[in-house]
Write a protein that holds these residues in place. Structure first.
Motif, PDB file in Angstrom:
ATOM      1  N   SER A  72     -24.083  51.500  46.851  1.00  0.00           N
ATOM      2  CA  SER A  72     -24.528  51.450  45.560  1.00  0.00           C
ATOM      3  C   SER A  72     -25.896  50.861  45.312  1.00  0.00           C
ATOM      4  O   SER A  72     -26.704  51.254  44.829  1.00  0.00           O
ATOM      5  CB  SER A  72     -23.430  51.344  44.318  1.00  0.00           C
ATOM      6  OG  SER A  72     -22.461  52.189  44.461  1.00  0.00           O
ATOM      7  N   HIS A 117     -12.410  50.220  41.725  1.00  0.00           N
ATOM      8  CA  HIS A 117     -13.332  49.041  41.849  1.00  0.00           C
ATOM      9  C   HIS A 117     -12.273  47.688  41.413  1.00  0.00           C
ATOM     10  O   HIS A 117     -12.994  46.980  40.895  1.00  0.00           O
ATOM     11  CB  HIS A 117     -14.185  49.094  40.266  1.00  0.00           C
ATOM     12  CG  HIS A 117     -15.250  50.355  40.579  1.00  0.00           C
ATOM     13  ND1 HIS A 117     -16.192  50.314  39.571  1.00  0.00           N
ATOM     14  CD2 HIS A 117     -15.232  51.437  41.281  1.00  0.00           C
ATOM     15  CE1 HIS A 117     -16.904  51.417  39.899  1.00  0.00           C
ATOM     16  NE2 HIS A 117     -16.208  52.062  41.025  1.00  0.00           N
ATOM     17  N   GLY A 137     -25.025  51.242  39.136  1.00  0.00           N
ATOM     18  CA  GLY A 137     -23.756  51.907  38.627  1.00  0.00           C
ATOM     19  C   GLY A 137     -23.388  51.739  36.946  1.00  0.00           C
ATOM     20  O   GLY A 137     -24.007  50.828  36.534  1.00  0.00           O
ATOM     21  N   ASP A 138     -22.495  52.560  36.462  1.00  0.00           N
ATOM     22  CA  ASP A 138     -21.759  53.654  37.159  1.00  0.00           C
ATOM     23  C   ASP A 138     -21.758  54.962  36.625  1.00  0.00           C
ATOM     24  O   ASP A 138     -21.020  55.626  36.763  1.00  0.00           O
ATOM     25  CB  ASP A 138     -20.213  53.168  36.924  1.00  0.00           C
ATOM     26  CG  ASP A 138     -19.856  51.687  37.590  1.00  0.00           C
ATOM     27  OD1 ASP A 138     -20.079  51.562  38.676  1.00  0.00           O
ATOM     28  OD2 ASP A 138     -19.491  50.900  36.927  1.00  0.00           O
ATOM     29  N   GLU A 164     -20.534  57.307  39.213  1.00  0.00           N
ATOM     30  CA  GLU A 164     -19.273  57.565  40.021  1.00  0.00           C
ATOM     31  C   GLU A 164     -18.818  58.713  39.287  1.00  0.00           C
ATOM     32  O   GLU A 164     -18.884  58.959  38.012  1.00  0.00           O
ATOM     33  CB  GLU A 164     -18.258  56.446  39.643  1.00  0.00           C
ATOM     34  CG  GLU A 164     -18.678  54.907  40.045  1.00  0.00           C
ATOM     35  CD  GLU A 164     -17.889  54.749  41.608  1.00  0.00           C
ATOM     36  OE1 GLU A 164     -17.767  55.730  42.087  1.00  0.00           O
ATOM     37  OE2 GLU A 164     -18.056  53.769  41.879  1.00  0.00           O
ATOM     38  N   SER A 190     -25.062  47.260  36.455  1.00  0.00           N
ATOM     39  CA  SER A 190     -24.256  48.287  35.547  1.00  0.00           C
ATOM     40  C   SER A 190     -25.215  48.548  34.654  1.00  0.00           C
ATOM     41  O   SER A 190     -26.080  48.113  34.183  1.00  0.00           O
ATOM     42  CB  SER A 190     -22.993  47.303  35.033  1.00  0.00           C
ATOM     43  OG  SER A 190     -22.470  48.017  33.801  1.00  0.00           O
ATOM     44  N   GLY A 248     -13.502  54.328  44.969  1.00  0.00           N
ATOM     45  CA  GLY A 248     -14.914  54.245  44.384  1.00  0.00           C
ATOM     46  C   GLY A 248     -15.766  53.909  45.378  1.00  0.00           C
ATOM     47  O   GLY A 248     -15.499  53.985  46.485  1.00  0.00           O
ATOM     48  N   ASN A 249     -16.982  53.901  44.903  1.00  0.00           N
ATOM     49  CA  ASN A 249     -18.173  53.634  45.646  1.00  0.00           C
ATOM     50  C   ASN A 249     -18.261  52.379  46.511  1.00  0.00           C
ATOM     51  O   ASN A 249     -17.401  51.514  45.880  1.00  0.00           O
ATOM     52  CB  ASN A 249     -19.741  53.659  44.976  1.00  0.00           C
ATOM     53  CG  ASN A 249     -20.145  55.200  44.760  1.00  0.00           C
ATOM     54  OD1 ASN A 249     -19.349  56.012  44.877  1.00  0.00           O
ATOM     55  ND2 ASN A 249     -20.954  55.196  43.804  1.00  0.00           N
TER      56      ASN A 249
END
Length: 369
Positions: free
Chosen positions: A171, A149, A283-284, A305, A256, A165-166
Motif C-alpha cells: 500500500s 489489519h 490507506g484506507d 480497502e 492514513s 487486508g492489504n
C-alpha cells in the motif's frame, strides 16, 4: 532541468523495483515502464473476480463477536456492515464491541468477547500483539479469531486463523510511487507516520524508505504522530511546519486518510491555504478521502480497502475455521484511487466497492454444496 528530473525519477524507480544501484543505472528505462505498469494496474477497473472459487458450505446459526478498533472510522464501519450482510445469509448473530480507539492492552477486550460465548471472534483494526493473552485463551477454548489489519501482513499467523487486508508495505509503495511521478523541482514533502502498531509501522517505514531514495523529492520532515493523536496534535504541528518551511511545503503523504480529515478543520485549513498542498494516503479509503479526491481538495489519491467485500471474506475465513479447512490465503491486489478512476468501483458513492460480483462469487460455493 526536465531531462535531469526524468533521469532522477528513472533512477529512483529503478532502485525501488530492482533494489540495487547498478541495476538502477542499467535498467532505468525498464524501471520506468515497470513503475508505470504497477501504478496503472493498481488504478485499473476492478471488475474481475480473482478471489477463492471453492470452499465449505456456509454453516448455520453461529455467534460472532466483532471487536472494532473504532467505529467512527468509516472503513471499519463499512467492514462491520459487510460482515453482518454476509453473516445474515446463514442466520449468524454478530455482536459488536467498539473500542473507540482505546482497546485495552493485554487480554481484557478478548475476555469480554469470550464472555459472550461466541463461536468466533473478529479483530478489526486492533493490534493482535496487544491482545496476545486473550488470543491464547481463545485458542485454549478452540474459538477461532480472524483479523483485519491485526498484524503487518495478510494470511494466517500464530493466534489468528487468518488476517485480512492489504499488505501494508505494498500500500505504501503504490502511494509513494504515484507521489514520485507527481514530483517537480519545487516539491517539498512532509510524511506523517504512525509506529504505534506493527501494521502502521510497516506502512510508515516503506513510505520513508521510498521517498528518501528520490533525489528530487525534498523530504522536509517526517512527523511521527499516532493516528489516535492526530486530532489533538495536528494544529500545532501544521503551524510549526508552515512557520519553518513556508511555501517550500507543497506535498504531504500519510499512512492514513485520518490525517487529512483533521487537516480539513477550518483552523488548520486556514494555516495551509497558501501552500496548495497535494496529498496522498497509503490507506484506507474513507468516505471523506473520496470526497476530497472528487473535489480536488488537498488529497489527490488514496489506497483504499474494499471494506464491505472484506466483511464477506471475514465470514468466509471464519466459516473455513468452523469447517476444519485451511484459510483461503486471499488478499486482493492493492488498489489506487485517483480523480481519473474514481467514477468506477463504487467511487461515485465515495467508497471502494469493486465491480467484481464478489457476493455471488461467495454464494456459489456457500450454498451450492
Amino acid at each position: 532541468m526536465i531531462q535531469r528530473k526524468f533521469n532522477i525519477v528513472l533512477g529512483v524507480l529503478a532502485m525501488l523495483l530492482f533494489g540495487s544501484t547498478a541495476l538502477a543505472q542499467e535498467n532505468a528505462m525498464q524501471a520506468m515502464g515497470k513503475a508505470n505498469a504497477k501504478v496503472a494496474k493498481a488504478a485499473s477497473h476492478k471488475n474481475h473476480w480473482d478471489g477463492p472459487t471453492d470452499g465449505p458450505k456456509l454453516q448455520n446459526k453461529k455467534r460472532v463477536v466483532f471487536i472494532a478498533g473504532d467505529m467512527v472510522n468509516t472503513v471499519v464501519a463499512e467492514l462491520y456492515k459487510g460482515t453482518k450482510e454476509a453473516a445474515a445469509m446463514a442466520g449468524w448473530e454478530v455482536l459488536l464491541i467498539d473500542c473507540r480507539a482505546a482497546c485495552y492492552q493485554g487480554a481484557p477486550v478478548i475476555n469480554q468477547a469470550l464472555a459472550m460465548k461466541p463461536d468466533g471472534i473478529i479483530l478489526a483494526g486492533v493490534d493482535a500483539q496487544s491482545q496476545a493473552k486473550g488470543l491464547d485463551k481463545a485458542q485454549e477454548k478452540k474459538i477461532p479469531v480472524v483479523g483485519w489489519h491485526a498484524i503487518a501482513k495478510p494470511g494466517p499467523v500464530d493466534g489468528l486463523f487468518a488476517n485480512v487486508g492489504n499488505n501494508p508495505r505494498e500500500s505504501a509503495q503504490i502511494a509513494a510511487l504515484y507521489g514520485v511521478t507527481e514530483v517537480n523541482s519545487k516539491m517539498g514533502m512532509v510524511i506523517f507516520t504512525d509506529n504505534s502498531t506493527p501494521y502502521l509501522s510497516a506502512k510508515s517505514s516503506a513510505l520513508i524508505e521510498i521517498i528518501k531514495q528520490c533525489d528530487i523529492c525534498r523530504l522536509l520532515s517526517v512527523e511521527e504522530m499516532p493516528v489516535s493523536d492526530a486530532s489533538a496534535k495536528m494544529q500545532q504541528t501544521v503551524d510549526d511546519l508552515v512557520k519553518h518551511y513556508g511555501s517550500k511545503w507543497t506535498h504531504v503523504i500519510a499512512v492514513s486518510d485520518v490525517y487529512f480529515d483533521v487537516m480539513e478543520k477550518p483552523a488548520i485549513a486556514a494555516l495551509i491555504a497558501g501552500n496548495k498542498l497535494k496529498g496522498l494516503s497509503a490507506g484506507d479509503g474513507s468516505v471523506t478521502s473520496y470526497q476530497r479526491i472528487h473535489a480536488n481538495n488537498v488529497q489527490i489519491g488514496t489506497v483504499p480497502e474494499p471494506a464491505n467485500m472484506q466483511g464477506w471474506q471475514l465470514v468466509d475465513e471464519l466459516n473455513r475455521a468452523f469447517s476444519g479447512v485451511a484459510a483461503s490465503g486471499y488478499s486482493m491486489p492493492v488498489h489506487l484511487a485517483t480523480n481519473q478512476n474514481i467514477p468506477f468501483d463504487g467511487g461515485d458513492k465515495n467508497v471502494f466497492e469493486p465491480d467484481n460480483d464478489y457476493r455471488n462469487q461467495y454464494r456459489k460455493y456457500w450454498v451450492a454444496k
